[in-house]
Design a protein around this motif. Structure first.
Motif, PDB file in Angstrom:
ATOM      1  N   THR A 390       0.840  -1.271  -0.120  1.00 54.66           N
ATOM      2  CA  THR A 390      -0.224   0.124  -0.125  1.00 54.66           C
ATOM      3  C   THR A 390       0.516   1.432   0.540  1.00 54.66           C
ATOM      4  N   LEU A 391       1.085   2.022  -0.681  1.00 56.88           N
ATOM      5  CA  LEU A 391       1.365   3.483  -0.907  1.00 56.88           C
ATOM      6  C   LEU A 391       0.341   4.261  -0.311  1.00 56.88           C
ATOM      7  N   THR A 392       1.405   5.599   0.506  1.00 51.96           N
ATOM      8  CA  THR A 392       1.147   6.572   1.694  1.00 51.96           C
ATOM      9  C   THR A 392       1.602   7.633   0.891  1.00 51.96           C
ATOM     10  N   SER A 393       0.811   8.391   1.374  1.00 53.56           N
ATOM     11  CA  SER A 393       0.938  10.748   1.142  1.00 53.56           C
ATOM     12  C   SER A 393       2.063  10.432   1.628  1.00 53.56           C
ATOM     13  N   SER A 394       2.954   9.835   2.552  1.00 56.80           N
ATOM     14  CA  SER A 394       4.069  10.383   4.093  1.00 56.80           C
ATOM     15  C   SER A 394       5.175  10.329   3.548  1.00 56.80           C
ATOM     16  N   ILE A 395       5.163  10.033   2.033  1.00 55.57           N
ATOM     17  CA  ILE A 395       6.558   9.734   1.902  1.00 55.57           C
ATOM     18  C   ILE A 395       7.347  11.472   0.393  1.00 55.57           C
ATOM     19  N   SER A 396       8.187  11.483   0.409  1.00 55.65           N
ATOM     20  CA  SER A 396       8.974  12.868  -0.003  1.00 55.65           C
ATOM     21  C   SER A 396       7.729  13.190  -1.235  1.00 55.65           C
ATOM     22  N   PRO A 397       7.191  13.982  -1.715  1.00 56.15           N
ATOM     23  CA  PRO A 397       6.233  14.938  -2.500  1.00 56.15           C
ATOM     24  C   PRO A 397       6.869  14.578  -3.747  1.00 56.15           C
ATOM     25  N   MET A 398       8.707  14.383  -3.930  1.00 57.00           N
ATOM     26  CA  MET A 398       9.315  14.182  -5.018  1.00 57.00           C
ATOM     27  C   MET A 398       9.194  12.627  -5.934  1.00 57.00           C
ATOM     28  N   ALA A 399       9.238  11.703  -4.607  1.00 58.10           N
ATOM     29  CA  ALA A 399       9.045  11.007  -4.646  1.00 58.10           C
ATOM     30  C   ALA A 399       8.251  10.162  -5.474  1.00 58.10           C
ATOM     31  N   VAL A 400       7.076  11.044  -4.331  1.00 55.33           N
ATOM     32  CA  VAL A 400       5.905  10.691  -5.185  1.00 55.33           C
ATOM     33  C   VAL A 400       5.564  10.870  -6.799  1.00 55.33           C
ATOM     34  N   VAL A 401       6.235  11.663  -7.120  1.00 52.50           N
ATOM     35  CA  VAL A 401       5.643  12.431  -8.602  1.00 52.50           C
ATOM     36  C   VAL A 401       6.881  11.429  -9.593  1.00 52.50           C
ATOM     37  N   PHE A 402       8.117  11.172  -8.564  1.00 52.45           N
ATOM     38  CA  PHE A 402       9.386  10.192  -9.500  1.00 52.45           C
ATOM     39  C   PHE A 402       8.618   8.859  -9.793  1.00 52.45           C
ATOM     40  N   ILE A 403       7.467   8.102  -8.344  1.00 50.25           N
ATOM     41  CA  ILE A 403       6.676   7.035  -8.345  1.00 50.25           C
ATOM     42  C   ILE A 403       5.947   6.529  -9.665  1.00 50.25           C
ATOM     43  N   VAL A 404       4.625   7.825 -10.507  1.00 46.23           N
ATOM     44  CA  VAL A 404       3.856   7.380 -11.283  1.00 46.23           C
ATOM     45  C   VAL A 404       4.422   8.305 -12.434  1.00 46.23           C
ATOM     46  N   LEU A 405       5.903   8.865 -12.859  1.00 46.60           N
ATOM     47  CA  LEU A 405       6.476   8.917 -14.023  1.00 46.60           C
ATOM     48  C   LEU A 405       7.449   7.992 -14.197  1.00 46.60           C
ATOM     49  N   GLU A 406       8.128   7.168 -13.502  1.00 46.39           N
ATOM     50  CA  GLU A 406       8.715   5.637 -13.654  1.00 46.39           C
ATOM     51  C   GLU A 406       7.641   4.871 -14.294  1.00 46.39           C
ATOM     52  N   ASP A 407       6.401   4.259 -13.435  1.00 43.97           N
ATOM     53  CA  ASP A 407       5.252   3.673 -14.025  1.00 43.97           C
ATOM     54  C   ASP A 407       5.285   4.202 -15.162  1.00 43.97           C
ATOM     55  N   PHE A 408       4.678   4.673 -14.992  1.00 48.28           N
ATOM     56  CA  PHE A 408       3.971   5.616 -16.814  1.00 48.28           C
ATOM     57  C   PHE A 408       4.997   5.288 -17.843  1.00 48.28           C
ATOM     58  N   SER A 409       6.599   5.923 -17.209  1.00 50.11           N
ATOM     59  CA  SER A 409       7.551   5.636 -19.200  1.00 50.11           C
ATOM     60  C   SER A 409       7.468   4.150 -19.045  1.00 50.11           C
ATOM     61  N   ASP A 410       7.579   2.738 -17.615  1.00 47.95           N
ATOM     62  CA  ASP A 410       7.747   1.510 -18.033  1.00 47.95           C
ATOM     63  C   ASP A 410       6.563   1.370 -18.594  1.00 47.95           C
ATOM     64  N   ARG A 411       5.474   1.855 -18.929  1.00 45.99           N
ATOM     65  CA  ARG A 411       4.291   0.956 -19.477  1.00 45.99           C
ATOM     66  C   ARG A 411       3.846   0.985 -20.890  1.00 45.99           C
ATOM     67  N   ILE A 412       5.061   2.635 -21.254  1.00 45.14           N
ATOM     68  CA  ILE A 412       5.105   2.635 -22.438  1.00 45.14           C
ATOM     69  C   ILE A 412       6.413   2.041 -23.153  1.00 45.14           C
ATOM     70  N   LEU A 413       7.147   2.452 -22.247  1.00 46.36           N
ATOM     71  CA  LEU A 413       8.643   0.934 -22.722  1.00 46.36           C
ATOM     72  C   LEU A 413       8.151   0.003 -23.264  1.00 46.36           C
ATOM     73  N   ARG A 414       7.508  -1.204 -22.289  1.00 46.03           N
ATOM     74  CA  ARG A 414       6.660  -2.621 -21.946  1.00 46.03           C
ATOM     75  C   ARG A 414       6.213  -2.330 -23.239  1.00 46.03           C
ATOM     76  N   SER A 415       5.306  -1.018 -23.927  1.00 39.78           N
ATOM     77  CA  SER A 415       4.201  -1.610 -25.221  1.00 39.78           C
ATOM     78  C   SER A 415       5.386  -1.069 -26.385  1.00 39.78           C
ATOM     79  N   VAL A 416       6.415  -0.496 -26.453  1.00 35.83           N
ATOM     80  CA  VAL A 416       7.151  -0.324 -27.619  1.00 35.83           C
ATOM     81  C   VAL A 416       8.200  -2.124 -27.683  1.00 35.83           C
TER      82      VAL A 416
END
Length: 453
Positions: A390-416
């Motif tokens: 379970t993810l929480t909002s207690s982690i660093s705000p920039m870690a939140v940004v990174f988690i979403v962007l890495e997940d998004f980038s990873d899904r794009i790459l997997r499709s390619v």
């Protein structure tokens, strides 16, 4: 290599000492069991150390003080030689120490190490294999290597190393790619040339990055090559002034390319078609999307925004520094880890890589403040171990940004990589299903505003 003199009437004993010194500590020895011949050699040559028995008996059974005779030669010739006496000696001159006559070989060798001030680094060098491996990507930007380059051929009787590129011979990325096409992942160099060649690779790689940006040509290719080289160097050599300089140059190169005024669609197409590794592409995409959405997060403008963009690029560069195989990089959840066909050591590395990378950057001077925390939390775990259920909002705000962007980038790459149609809208919809917390949803909303028209 240091060379010492051993005088002992028992050739088995002197041979055992000499062999152990050479194998374990890289010390060469000249052994002699003839006293008169030993005298001649010691008068002719100055040795840093002489190991000798205290006394012997001559052919007429008379006692000859061999150790004191050798000390006299050293004094008469103003030599700086030290003497290790096996037995007893009590004289008031000379630089000598004593051990029991029947001292153990290991104890004698340890005493030699102390007398000759042999360092831990020198001992480690001796114990290295004769040929050292270098990841093949490290040669992408190298011209005219300063040492001969070898390939390894495995044979039943032992590995054979065959020279393929001569020192100072012209080479380029095309030649390296030819060896890669033969399924070679490493090239080899003699251990005495290793540090010189590694320094040359570092210096030429940094020079190539600067030249590429100055000329405005092959920037993405050179940037991706330098990313791989930097990561390999950090893994192989650790944090050194050279590896830090290479890493920071690579990060600056990545920042320049993602902040260029090119159309987003053009950059995306170029990076997805590039021959670089999965790891580089994903790190690049995270930085690219971060540069697009972070100005809209309300985290400051001007210098403050630039500092945040630098942070996210540093995190993109270092977060998977310990995962040097793309099959490990692509593990993004506990479920994928459980299903993967990996060794126990590989699974442990994946579980701990965030924490290890966080510790790594703490040792790098002048890194942006707080990136160790973001790296530790880049899979959502506060302590950098594993994948939280379970993810929480207690982690660093920039870690939140990174988690979403890495997940998004990873899904794009997997499709390619799977040769599937890339649907941005569908990918964002899946992210919305996965991330329910407002801080995560805000990042997804910014991506949607950027990419879905």
């Amino acid at each position: 290599m240091k060379k010492i003199f051993i005088f002992h009437t028992n050739t088995t004993a002197s041979g055992a000492i000499a062999n152990l010194l050479k194998v374990q500590y890289g010390v060469e020895s000249i052994c002699d069991d003839d006293f008169d011949n030993a005298l001649r050699q010691l008068k002719a040559w100055e040795f840093p150390l002489i190991i000798t028995v205290d006394k012997i008996k001559d052919e007429e059974d008379r006692v000859v003080e061999s150790a004191s005779n050798f000390l006299n030669i050293i004094t008469d010739n103003s030599y700086e030689s030290k003497v290790l006496v096996l037995g007893e000696l009590d004289v008031s001159f000379g630089n000598y120490s004593t051990m029991k006559f029947d001292a153990d070989c290991d104890d004698i060798c340890r005493e030699v190490v102390k007398i000759l001030n042999i360092t831990k680094e020198e001992i480690e060098f001796v114990k290295q294999p004769d040929y050292l491996a270098i990841p093949i990507q490290n040669f992408y930007q190298l011209n005219n290597p300063c040492a001969d380059i070898y390939i390894r051929i495995k044979k039943q009787g032992g590995d054979q190393f065959v020279k393929r590129i001569n020192a100072d011979e012209e080479m380029d990325k095309g030649i390296v790619k030819k060896y890669e096409s033969m399924n070679l992942t490493e090239l080899y160099v003699k251990k005495e040339n290793f540090s010189h060649l590694m320094n040359q690779i570092l210096n030429q790689s940094i020079k190539r990055i600067v030249e590429a940006h100055r000329a405005g040509e092959n920037i993405l290719e050179v940037s991706s090559d330098s990313f791989e080289i930097s990561q390999n160097f950090i893994e192989q050599l650790g944090v050194t002034p050279g590896t830090i300089k290479m890493a920071k140059t690579s990060i600056k190169s990545m920042m320049k390319t993602v902040s260029a005024n090119s159309k987003l669609s053009s950059i995306l197409k170029e990076i997805l078609q590039n021959e670089s590794s999965y790891s580089y592409k994903r790190s690049y995409l995270v930085s690219l999307f971060a540069f697009q959405i972070m100005p809209e997060l309300g985290w400051g403008r001007g210098d403050q925004l630039q500092q945040n963009l630098e942070k996210i690029t540093f995190v993109s560069f270092f977060h998977d520094a310990y995962l040097r195989d793309d099959k490990l990089v692509r593990i993004m959840s506990a479920e994928e880890l459980e299903a993967a066909d990996l060794t126990g050591a590989e699974k442990t590395l994946i579980l701990e890589h965030a924490n290890r990378a966080s510790t790594l950057v703490q040792g790098i001077p002048q890194c942006p403040a707080g990136i160790d925390v973001i790296i530790r939390q880049h899979h959502g775990s506060a302590n950098g171990i594993g994948f939280p259920s379970t993810l929480t909002s207690s982690i660093s705000p920039m870690a939140v940004v990174f988690i979403v962007l890495e997940d998004f980038s990873d899904r794009i790459l997997r499709s390619v990589y799977n040769k599937e149609k890339v649907s941005i809208a569908e990918t964002l919809s899946k992210l919305e299903e996965k991330y329910k917390l407002p801080s995560f949803k805000k990042v997804i909303e910014l991506l949607k505003n950027l990419l879905v028209k």
